[in-house]
Motif scaffolding. Structure first.
Motif, PDB file in Angstrom:
ATOM      1  N   SER A  38      21.681 -39.531  59.597  1.00  0.00           N
ATOM      2  CA  SER A  38      20.949 -40.430  58.406  1.00  0.00           C
ATOM      3  C   SER A  38      20.511 -39.302  57.576  1.00  0.00           C
ATOM      4  CB  SER A  38      20.078 -40.023  59.603  1.00  0.00           C
ATOM      5  OG  SER A  38      19.871 -38.400  59.761  1.00  0.00           O
ATOM      6  N   ASP A  39      21.007 -37.736  57.599  1.00  0.00           N
ATOM      7  CA  ASP A  39      20.042 -37.621  56.058  1.00  0.00           C
ATOM      8  C   ASP A  39      21.655 -38.025  54.991  1.00  0.00           C
ATOM      9  OD1 ASP A  39      19.009 -35.814  57.398  1.00  0.00           O
ATOM     10  OD2 ASP A  39      20.347 -33.907  57.754  1.00  0.00           O
ATOM     11  N   ALA A  40      22.231 -37.867  54.380  1.00  0.00           N
ATOM     12  CA  ALA A  40      23.248 -38.394  54.003  1.00  0.00           C
ATOM     13  C   ALA A  40      23.148 -40.103  53.376  1.00  0.00           C
ATOM     14  CB  ALA A  40      24.950 -38.691  54.414  1.00  0.00           C
ATOM     15  N   GLY A 200      30.569 -30.469  49.273  1.00  0.00           N
ATOM     16  CA  GLY A 200      30.544 -30.313  49.974  1.00  0.00           C
ATOM     17  C   GLY A 200      30.663 -31.408  50.743  1.00  0.00           C
ATOM     18  N   THR A 201      31.361 -32.367  50.286  1.00  0.00           N
ATOM     19  CA  THR A 201      31.776 -33.628  51.036  1.00  0.00           C
ATOM     20  C   THR A 201      33.374 -33.197  51.638  1.00  0.00           C
ATOM     21  OG1 THR A 201      33.523 -34.215  49.096  1.00  0.00           O
ATOM     22  CG2 THR A 201      31.733 -35.520  49.393  1.00  0.00           C
ATOM     23  N   ARG A 202      33.448 -34.063  52.888  1.00  0.00           N
ATOM     24  CA  ARG A 202      34.335 -33.342  54.154  1.00  0.00           C
ATOM     25  C   ARG A 202      35.764 -33.537  54.036  1.00  0.00           C
ATOM     26  NH1 ARG A 202      34.174 -37.547  56.703  1.00  0.00           N
ATOM     27  NH2 ARG A 202      36.259 -38.953  56.806  1.00  0.00           N
ATOM     28  N   ILE A 203      36.542 -33.811  52.779  1.00  0.00           N
ATOM     29  CA  ILE A 203      38.074 -33.536  52.524  1.00  0.00           C
ATOM     30  C   ILE A 203      38.119 -33.194  51.271  1.00  0.00           C
ATOM     31  CG2 ILE A 203      40.277 -34.984  51.781  1.00  0.00           C
ATOM     32  CD1 ILE A 203      39.199 -35.996  54.658  1.00  0.00           C
ATOM     33  N   ARG A 204      36.828 -32.706  50.259  1.00  0.00           N
ATOM     34  CA  ARG A 204      36.699 -31.730  49.478  1.00  0.00           C
ATOM     35  C   ARG A 204      36.374 -30.945  49.809  1.00  0.00           C
ATOM     36  NH1 ARG A 204      35.563 -31.716  44.023  1.00  0.00           N
ATOM     37  NH2 ARG A 204      36.438 -28.807  43.794  1.00  0.00           N
ATOM     38  N   ASP A 205      35.950 -30.384  51.073  1.00  0.00           N
ATOM     39  CA  ASP A 205      36.185 -29.095  51.778  1.00  0.00           C
ATOM     40  C   ASP A 205      37.321 -28.559  52.246  1.00  0.00           C
ATOM     41  OD1 ASP A 205      33.137 -28.497  50.888  1.00  0.00           O
ATOM     42  OD2 ASP A 205      31.980 -28.617  52.334  1.00  0.00           O
ATOM     43  N   ARG A 206      37.545 -29.797  53.319  1.00  0.00           N
ATOM     44  CA  ARG A 206      39.371 -28.655  53.436  1.00  0.00           C
ATOM     45  C   ARG A 206      39.970 -28.568  52.691  1.00  0.00           C
ATOM     46  NH1 ARG A 206      39.182 -34.374  57.707  1.00  0.00           N
ATOM     47  NH2 ARG A 206      37.597 -33.231  59.645  1.00  0.00           N
ATOM     48  N   PHE A 207      40.216 -29.222  51.561  1.00  0.00           N
ATOM     49  CA  PHE A 207      41.319 -29.392  51.066  1.00  0.00           C
ATOM     50  C   PHE A 207      40.879 -27.714  50.673  1.00  0.00           C
ATOM     51  CE2 PHE A 207      42.450 -29.065  46.444  1.00  0.00           C
ATOM     52  CZ  PHE A 207      43.744 -29.586  47.283  1.00  0.00           C
ATOM     53  N   ASP A 208      39.305 -27.556  49.777  1.00  0.00           N
ATOM     54  CA  ASP A 208      39.205 -25.830  49.023  1.00  0.00           C
ATOM     55  C   ASP A 208      39.812 -25.059  49.827  1.00  0.00           C
ATOM     56  OD1 ASP A 208      38.277 -27.544  46.924  1.00  0.00           O
ATOM     57  OD2 ASP A 208      36.391 -27.741  47.138  1.00  0.00           O
ATOM     58  N   THR A 209      39.283 -25.026  51.519  1.00  0.00           N
ATOM     59  CA  THR A 209      39.913 -24.046  52.037  1.00  0.00           C
ATOM     60  C   THR A 209      41.567 -23.958  52.534  1.00  0.00           C
ATOM     61  OG1 THR A 209      39.354 -25.285  54.348  1.00  0.00           O
ATOM     62  CG2 THR A 209      37.498 -24.316  53.161  1.00  0.00           C
ATOM     63  N   LEU A 210      41.915 -24.658  52.466  1.00  0.00           N
ATOM     64  CA  LEU A 210      43.517 -24.170  52.415  1.00  0.00           C
ATOM     65  C   LEU A 210      44.309 -22.846  52.001  1.00  0.00           C
ATOM     66  CD1 LEU A 210      44.815 -27.768  52.415  1.00  0.00           C
ATOM     67  CD2 LEU A 210      44.819 -26.588  54.424  1.00  0.00           C
ATOM     68  N   PRO A 211      44.484 -22.822  52.115  1.00  0.00           N
ATOM     69  CA  PRO A 211      45.807 -21.830  50.972  1.00  0.00           C
ATOM     70  C   PRO A 211      46.260 -21.850  49.948  1.00  0.00           C
ATOM     71  CG  PRO A 211      45.961 -21.435  53.459  1.00  0.00           C
ATOM     72  CD  PRO A 211      45.709 -22.687  53.795  1.00  0.00           C
TER      73      PRO A 211
END
Length: 260
Positions: A38-40, A200-211
């Motif tokens: 709903s927020d998005a 802040g988007t889901r896949i971008r955040d997962r990618f950025d937190t990878l080694p």
């Protein structure tokens, strides 16, 4: 089509969905974006307002038949038509699972329903009105993961059910395209590769937190040497729902920087 068109975009509050809605409203298409966040939805509706096309939002659980039917019925009651359906809603679930025996039944069911069942439900719901009017444009979102990915999972969590659902969507689309072609309805899939939205988007955040080594390994699989953007996928969607693509149906179009 010279009349004003109406589009439904599922998963419309996310990166690709938002970019698609932006392109369609700029073409004076009225767009209903549906999402479960709903927020998005509120943020997307606010940002997209003011274009030539009207932007509307609706909170929908795309895996529930009653929700999907109610959504489509409400659109038809107000506008009397649905010209375009873009099925973007999906995902690999919240829990990472590598081997088949790591995958619980509830995870399997959730991922299959979110990607495959949701597309079936929306296509089924809009088909009577599209068939009656002898016109329709449907785009379903698959993925390069449909063909498998080597190594441990990275940005895709429950990869096996996700690959299964995305592969099934290609077959679903190929058959549906043949079943409805005589009614002026085209149905196509897109198979994006690594698409990164804003921070802040889901896949971008997962990618950025990878080694860094994992990020480099992922990008090495793409000859173009970079991830794609949501707008690059949206541009292909914009073409497939246009009159210029009236003879394109039943295809799966990779958007993957030569990955495939």
């Amino acid at each position: 089509m010279t009349e004003k068109q109406l589009a439904i975009v599922t998963g419309g509050a996310g990166g690709i969905g938002f970019a698609t809605a932006a392109r369609l409203t700029a073409r004076n298409v009225d767009v209903l974006i549906v999402d479960r966040d709903s927020d998005a939805l509120e943020t997307a509706g606010r940002k997209l307002a003011g274009g030539p096309g009207e932007i509307m939002t609706q909170l929908v659980d795309v895996t529930r038949p009653a929700d999907v039917t109610a959504c489509v019925d409400a659109v038809l009651a107000k506008f009397g038509r649905i010209d375009i359906l873009v099925n973007i809603a999906g995902g690999a679930g919240p829990r990472k699972a590598y081997q088949i025996d790591d995958i619980d039944i509830d995870v399997w069911d959730h991922v299959i329903e979110l990607n495959l069942k949701s597309t079936f439900l929306f296509c089924r719901a809009v088909m009577p009105t599209m068939r009656e009017r002898n016109y329709g444009r449907i785009v379903n979102l698959s993925s390069v993961i449909a063909y498998g990915e080597k190594g441990v999972p990275t940005t895709v969590t429950a990869r096996l059910p996700y690959a299964t659902a995305k592969a099934a969507l290609i077959g679903f689309t190929a058959q549906l395209a043949k079943d409805v072609a005589a009614h002026g309805i085209t149905v196509n899939t897109l198979s994006p590769g690594l698409i990164l939205g804003d921070p802040g988007t889901r896949i971008r955040d997962r990618f950025d937190t990878l080694p860094e080594t994992e990020r480099a390994r992922m990008l090495a699989a793409y000859p173009i040497a970079r991830p794609g953007s949501p707008d690059e996928v949206a541009a292909a969607i914009e073409f497939l729902v246009s009159e210029a693509a009236s003879y394109v149906s039943g295809v799966d179009l990779p958007i993957d920087g030569a990955y495939s």
